[in-house]
Motif scaffolding. Structure first.
Motif, PDB file in Angstrom:
ATOM      1  N   VAL A  87       0.870  -1.176   0.000  1.00  0.00           N
ATOM      2  CA  VAL A  87       0.000   0.000   0.000  1.00  0.00           C
ATOM      3  C   VAL A  87       0.908   1.227   0.000  1.00  0.00           C
ATOM      4  N   SER A  88       0.658   2.144  -0.892  1.00  0.00           N
ATOM      5  CA  SER A  88       1.484   3.339  -0.992  1.00  0.00           C
ATOM      6  C   SER A  88       0.594   4.558  -1.147  1.00  0.00           C
ATOM      7  N   ASP A  89       0.887   5.619  -0.369  1.00  0.00           N
ATOM      8  CA  ASP A  89       0.179   6.891  -0.546  1.00  0.00           C
ATOM      9  C   ASP A  89       0.647   7.599  -1.811  1.00  0.00           C
ATOM     10  N   GLY A  90       1.820   7.263  -2.281  1.00  0.00           N
ATOM     11  CA  GLY A  90       2.353   7.829  -3.523  1.00  0.00           C
ATOM     12  C   GLY A  90       2.424   6.748  -4.573  1.00  0.00           C
ATOM     13  N   GLY A  91       3.229   6.952  -5.568  1.00  0.00           N
ATOM     14  CA  GLY A  91       3.373   5.967  -6.630  1.00  0.00           C
ATOM     15  C   GLY A  91       4.265   4.818  -6.208  1.00  0.00           C
ATOM     16  N   ILE A  92       4.327   3.796  -7.041  1.00  0.00           N
ATOM     17  CA  ILE A  92       5.202   2.648  -6.825  1.00  0.00           C
ATOM     18  C   ILE A  92       6.054   2.485  -8.075  1.00  0.00           C
ATOM     19  N   ILE A  93       7.353   2.399  -7.892  1.00  0.00           N
ATOM     20  CA  ILE A  93       8.283   2.236  -9.006  1.00  0.00           C
ATOM     21  C   ILE A  93       8.991   0.907  -8.851  1.00  0.00           C
ATOM     22  N   SER A  94       9.056   0.157  -9.917  1.00  0.00           N
ATOM     23  CA  SER A  94       9.842  -1.066  -9.957  1.00  0.00           C
ATOM     24  C   SER A  94      10.874  -0.880 -11.045  1.00  0.00           C
ATOM     25  N   ASP A  95      12.143  -0.914 -10.686  1.00  0.00           N
ATOM     26  CA  ASP A  95      13.218  -0.667 -11.637  1.00  0.00           C
ATOM     27  C   ASP A  95      14.167  -1.855 -11.574  1.00  0.00           C
ATOM     28  N   THR A  96      14.302  -2.567 -12.667  1.00  0.00           N
ATOM     29  CA  THR A  96      15.179  -3.727 -12.686  1.00  0.00           C
ATOM     30  C   THR A  96      16.094  -3.672 -13.899  1.00  0.00           C
ATOM     31  N   GLU A  97      17.290  -4.193 -13.754  1.00  0.00           N
ATOM     32  CA  GLU A  97      18.257  -4.249 -14.852  1.00  0.00           C
ATOM     33  C   GLU A  97      18.111  -5.536 -15.645  1.00  0.00           C
ATOM     34  N   ALA A  98      17.184  -6.405 -15.253  1.00  0.00           N
ATOM     35  CA  ALA A  98      16.990  -7.684 -15.930  1.00  0.00           C
ATOM     36  C   ALA A  98      15.491  -7.926 -16.099  1.00  0.00           C
ATOM     37  N   GLU A  99      15.095  -9.159 -16.280  1.00  0.00           N
ATOM     38  CA  GLU A  99      13.693  -9.490 -16.499  1.00  0.00           C
ATOM     39  C   GLU A  99      12.858  -9.222 -15.253  1.00  0.00           C
ATOM     40  N   PHE A 100      11.611  -8.878 -15.476  1.00  0.00           N
ATOM     41  CA  PHE A 100      10.621  -8.775 -14.406  1.00  0.00           C
ATOM     42  C   PHE A 100       9.637  -9.917 -14.645  1.00  0.00           C
ATOM     43  N   ILE A 101       9.638 -10.898 -13.773  1.00  0.00           N
ATOM     44  CA  ILE A 101       8.825 -12.098 -13.968  1.00  0.00           C
ATOM     45  C   ILE A 101       7.780 -12.159 -12.865  1.00  0.00           C
ATOM     46  N   SER A 102       6.551 -12.352 -13.259  1.00  0.00           N
ATOM     47  CA  SER A 102       5.464 -12.537 -12.308  1.00  0.00           C
ATOM     48  C   SER A 102       4.783 -13.850 -12.651  1.00  0.00           C
ATOM     49  N   ASP A 103       4.904 -14.832 -11.778  1.00  0.00           N
ATOM     50  CA  ASP A 103       4.324 -16.155 -11.997  1.00  0.00           C
ATOM     51  C   ASP A 103       3.092 -16.259 -11.108  1.00  0.00           C
ATOM     52  N   ILE A 104       1.926 -16.184 -11.707  1.00  0.00           N
ATOM     53  CA  ILE A 104       0.663 -16.074 -10.977  1.00  0.00           C
ATOM     54  C   ILE A 104      -0.108 -17.378 -11.120  1.00  0.00           C
ATOM     55  N   GLY A 105      -0.527 -17.941  -9.983  1.00  0.00           N
ATOM     56  CA  GLY A 105      -1.281 -19.183  -9.998  1.00  0.00           C
ATOM     57  C   GLY A 105      -2.764 -18.994 -10.224  1.00  0.00           C
ATOM     58  N   GLY A 106      -3.241 -17.761 -10.166  1.00  0.00           N
ATOM     59  CA  GLY A 106      -4.660 -17.466 -10.377  1.00  0.00           C
ATOM     60  C   GLY A 106      -4.821 -16.392 -11.421  1.00  0.00           C
ATOM     61  N   ASP A 107      -5.786 -15.519 -11.246  1.00  0.00           N
ATOM     62  CA  ASP A 107      -6.043 -14.435 -12.192  1.00  0.00           C
ATOM     63  C   ASP A 107      -5.121 -13.260 -11.942  1.00  0.00           C
ATOM     64  N   LEU A 108      -4.912 -12.459 -12.990  1.00  0.00           N
ATOM     65  CA  LEU A 108      -4.217 -11.178 -12.881  1.00  0.00           C
ATOM     66  C   LEU A 108      -5.258 -10.101 -13.073  1.00  0.00           C
ATOM     67  N   LEU A 109      -5.444  -9.278 -12.055  1.00  0.00           N
ATOM     68  CA  LEU A 109      -6.419  -8.199 -12.114  1.00  0.00           C
ATOM     69  C   LEU A 109      -5.668  -6.876 -12.040  1.00  0.00           C
ATOM     70  N   VAL A 110      -5.875  -6.027 -13.035  1.00  0.00           N
ATOM     71  CA  VAL A 110      -5.321  -4.676 -13.026  1.00  0.00           C
ATOM     72  C   VAL A 110      -6.515  -3.738 -12.993  1.00  0.00           C
ATOM     73  N   ASP A 111      -6.676  -3.009 -11.925  1.00  0.00           N
ATOM     74  CA  ASP A 111      -7.819  -2.107 -11.745  1.00  0.00           C
ATOM     75  C   ASP A 111      -7.269  -0.688 -11.668  1.00  0.00           C
ATOM     76  N   THR A 112      -7.464   0.092 -12.701  1.00  0.00           N
ATOM     77  CA  THR A 112      -6.930   1.452 -12.734  1.00  0.00           C
ATOM     78  C   THR A 112      -8.061   2.459 -12.813  1.00  0.00           C
ATOM     79  N   GLN A 113      -7.778   3.664 -12.373  1.00  0.00           N
ATOM     80  CA  GLN A 113      -8.753   4.746 -12.445  1.00  0.00           C
ATOM     81  C   GLN A 113      -8.644   5.542 -13.741  1.00  0.00           C
ATOM     82  N   LEU A 114      -7.442   5.573 -14.358  1.00  0.00           N
ATOM     83  CA  LEU A 114      -7.237   6.429 -15.517  1.00  0.00           C
ATOM     84  C   LEU A 114      -6.883   5.689 -16.796  1.00  0.00           C
TER      85      LEU A 114
END
Length: 174
Positions: A131-158
């Motif tokens: 939980v962040s009151d500001g933004g969240i930054i993910s910065d990687t010099e290599a792959e970003f891997i997300s292995d999800i066993g269920g659904d991926l939900l992206v809920d945005t306002q904009l």
């Protein structure tokens, strides 16, 4: 034979113009009904267990406070935990570990360790939450891997924006 120093109604005070040493060949115990205080007015206080297989324990049946009350004018005004091997927080029975920093919490500022989070959870309870009151930054010099066993939900306002400097591939199987 044992030696005993007793004060029936007052204090016992030891004063030394230089250093004071108390040595016990077996064990040393300090006991007080109201509290024990060790004070160093012009230097450091060291607690040392000199054997390679020794262990230092601080045990409290109530709370425990480790406080650094420096004036923030020196890099030494801090609490530093160093270990040749592991530093562990909590036990099987620890319910909550809270880090309440006024400004920042930084992990790996100098050493760049590998960090692993292992979280419990279930279908009813989230296992890991950010939980962040500001933004969240993910910065990687290599792959970003997300292995999800269920659904991926992206809920945005904009909306969702994606900027790729190479090909973008979305593949569905099923």
């Amino acid at each position: 034979a044992d030696d005993t120093i007793t004060a029936e109604d007052g204090n016992i005070e030891f004063n030394s113009g230089n250093s004071t040493y108390v040595t016990g060949e077996q064990e040393g115990t300090f006991t007080a009904n109201a509290g024990i205080q060790f004070t160093s007015l012009d230097g450091s206080l060291d607690v040392l267990a000199a054997s390679a297989n020794s262990f230092v324990r601080f045990i409290s049946l109530g709370g425990m406070l480790i406080s650094s009350t420096g004036n923030d004018l020196s890099p030494d005004d801090a609490i530093v935990l160093e270990a040749a091997n592991n530093i562990e927080f909590g036990t099987v029975d620890t319910e909550t570990i809270a880090i309440n920093s006024i400004d920042r919490v930084i992990v790996g500022n100098y050493s760049r360790p590998v960090i692993t989070f292992n979280a419990a959870g279930s279908e009813e309870q989230m296992g890991f939450t950010i939980v962040s009151d500001g933004g969240i930054i993910s910065d990687t010099e290599a792959e970003f891997i997300s292995d999800i066993g269920g659904d991926l939900l992206v809920d945005t306002q904009l909306g969702i924006s994606s900027l790729n400097y190479g090909p973008a591939t979305f593949t569905t199987i099923g």
